[in-house]
Enzyme design. Structure first.
Site, PDB file in Angstrom:
ATOM      1  N   THR A  75       0.813  -1.215   0.000  1.00 17.80           N
ATOM      2  CA  THR A  75       0.000   0.000   0.000  1.00 17.80           C
ATOM      3  C   THR A  75       0.846   1.265   0.000  1.00 17.80           C
ATOM      4  OG1 THR A  75      -1.778  -1.151   1.165  1.00 17.80           O
ATOM      5  CG2 THR A  75      -1.824   1.246   1.241  1.00 17.80           C
ATOM      6  N   SER A  91       1.425  -7.743  -0.659  1.00 13.20           N
ATOM      7  CA  SER A  91       2.160  -8.688   0.182  1.00 13.20           C
ATOM      8  C   SER A  91       1.393  -9.976   0.445  1.00 13.20           C
ATOM      9  CB  SER A  91       2.566  -8.036   1.505  1.00 13.20           C
ATOM     10  OG  SER A  91       1.459  -7.803   2.341  1.00 13.20           O
ATOM     11  N   SER A  92       0.096 -10.009   0.167  1.00 13.82           N
ATOM     12  CA  SER A  92      -0.638 -11.272   0.293  1.00 13.82           C
ATOM     13  C   SER A  92      -0.215 -12.264  -0.777  1.00 13.82           C
ATOM     14  CB  SER A  92      -2.143 -11.015   0.203  1.00 13.82           C
ATOM     15  OG  SER A  92      -2.483 -10.464  -1.060  1.00 13.82           O
ATOM     16  N   THR A 118       1.298  -4.563   4.285  1.00  8.86           N
ATOM     17  CA  THR A 118       1.020  -4.903   5.677  1.00  8.86           C
ATOM     18  C   THR A 118       0.482  -6.311   5.868  1.00  8.86           C
ATOM     19  OG1 THR A 118      -1.202  -3.933   5.549  1.00  8.86           O
ATOM     20  CG2 THR A 118       0.588  -2.497   6.305  1.00  8.86           C
ATOM     21  N   ASP A 119      -0.108  -6.925   4.832  1.00  9.48           N
ATOM     22  CA  ASP A 119      -0.753  -8.230   5.015  1.00  9.48           C
ATOM     23  C   ASP A 119       0.212  -9.297   5.514  1.00  9.48           C
ATOM     24  OD1 ASP A 119      -3.144  -7.159   4.255  1.00  9.48           O
ATOM     25  OD2 ASP A 119      -3.259  -8.177   2.309  1.00  9.48           O
TER      26      ASP A 119
END
Length: 297
Positions: A13, A51-52, A82-83
């Protein structure tokens, strides 16, 4: 390599702007991010992903970049979605040589949001990397600077998005040798009240290298699931028990076929303060490096 801070960008993000359809997409480079932070640093663009979507192969690439110069002590900041930021932070921390420091950061809001948090997070991360609180891996986010071990994402919306699972930071184990993770299969299975044995049995029969169970409470599952875990352990499949509870960690205390104390006697290992995601990283790192998992959990 100079002693200036190196900023390695991986997407997420913090690198996103909003397209015409209202979707957030990564568009900013490491140089863009540094310019917006108001600090000076060396930019490097590694990957550009949500990041997922980060795989073990992607982690191998990042670890190779971070550890390419075994003699370097230059400070590094990694910008990250952040994931899975907490998982990547631990993957680095487990193999980072003594005396080295890496700081991860990211953002909850895209760069074109009027309250974008990325610039301040990166500014703080660069400052922390230049004057670190100590060796190891830290995450600087929303004004908080936290160690990697025991970290989890605690909010999908708050700008203070990360917390530790325990009130006291967990001790950092000695680093282990870096080894490729890409070929390992270590799934996470979620327990639920009254679960049967079928899911664990199916996964155990699918050629996995290890299993992480996101259990209930302090590390408990139903009796049928507990019996299936025992069968997996008997076959030599490493099984680590984490918990779905966000704070407090795992302690093997209860009896019964699915109780944590019984799971321990059949060979399952407690994740301690690690979330299921971090437990998966620890187990995979141990298996790849030939390390006893108990030394990194």
């Amino acid at each position: 390599m100079s002693n200036s801070v190196l900023v390695i960008a991986t997407g997420g993000t913090i690198a996103c702007t909003t397209n015409a359809d209202g979707a957030r997409v990564p568009t900013l480079t490491a140089a863009d991010l540094i310019a917006r932070s108001g600090r000076s640093a060396e930019p490097y663009d590694a990957i550009s992903l949500d990041s997922s979507a980060i795989t073990f192969a992607d982690l191998d690439l990042l670890l190779e970049l971070l550890l390419a110069d075994a003699t370097s002590t230059s400070p590094i900041v990694l910008t990250h979605g952040t994931d899975s930021l907490a998982e990547t932070a631990l993957a680095i921390d487990l193999v980072l040589p003594a005396g080295r420091t890496v700081v991860l950061t990211g953002a909850q809001l895209p760069d074109d949001h009027p309250n974008a948090d990325g610039p301040a997070n990166l500014r703080g991360a660069i400052d922390i990397a230049a004057n670190p609180p100590g060796p190891g891996v830290f995450v600087h986010f929303g004004g908080d600077t936290l160690p990697a071990r025991g970290l989890y994402k605690c909010s999908t919306q708050s700008l203070r998005a990360f917390a530790l699972t325990t009130d006291t930071p967990a001790a950092r184990p000695a680093p282990v040798p870096r080894a490729p993770l890409a070929d390992l299969k270590v799934p996470i299975l979620r327990a639920w009240p009254g679960a049967d044995a079928s899911l664990v049995d199916h996964v155990a029969n699918s050629g996995v290298d290890g299993i992480v169970i996101e259990a209930l409470g302090s590390g408990n599952v139903s009796d049928p699931m507990g019996a299936a875990i025992a069968r997996a352990c008997e076959r030599g499949i490493p099984v680590v028990i984490a918990t779905s509870v966000p704070h407090g960690g795992v302690e093997f205390a209860y009896g019964g076929a699915g109780g944590g104390a019984t799971l321990g006697t059949v060979g399952a290992l407690p994740a301690g303060p690690l979330s299921a995601g971090q437990a998966r990283i620890s187990l995979a790192t141990a298996l790849a490096s030939g390390t006893d998992p108990r030394l990194v959990l």
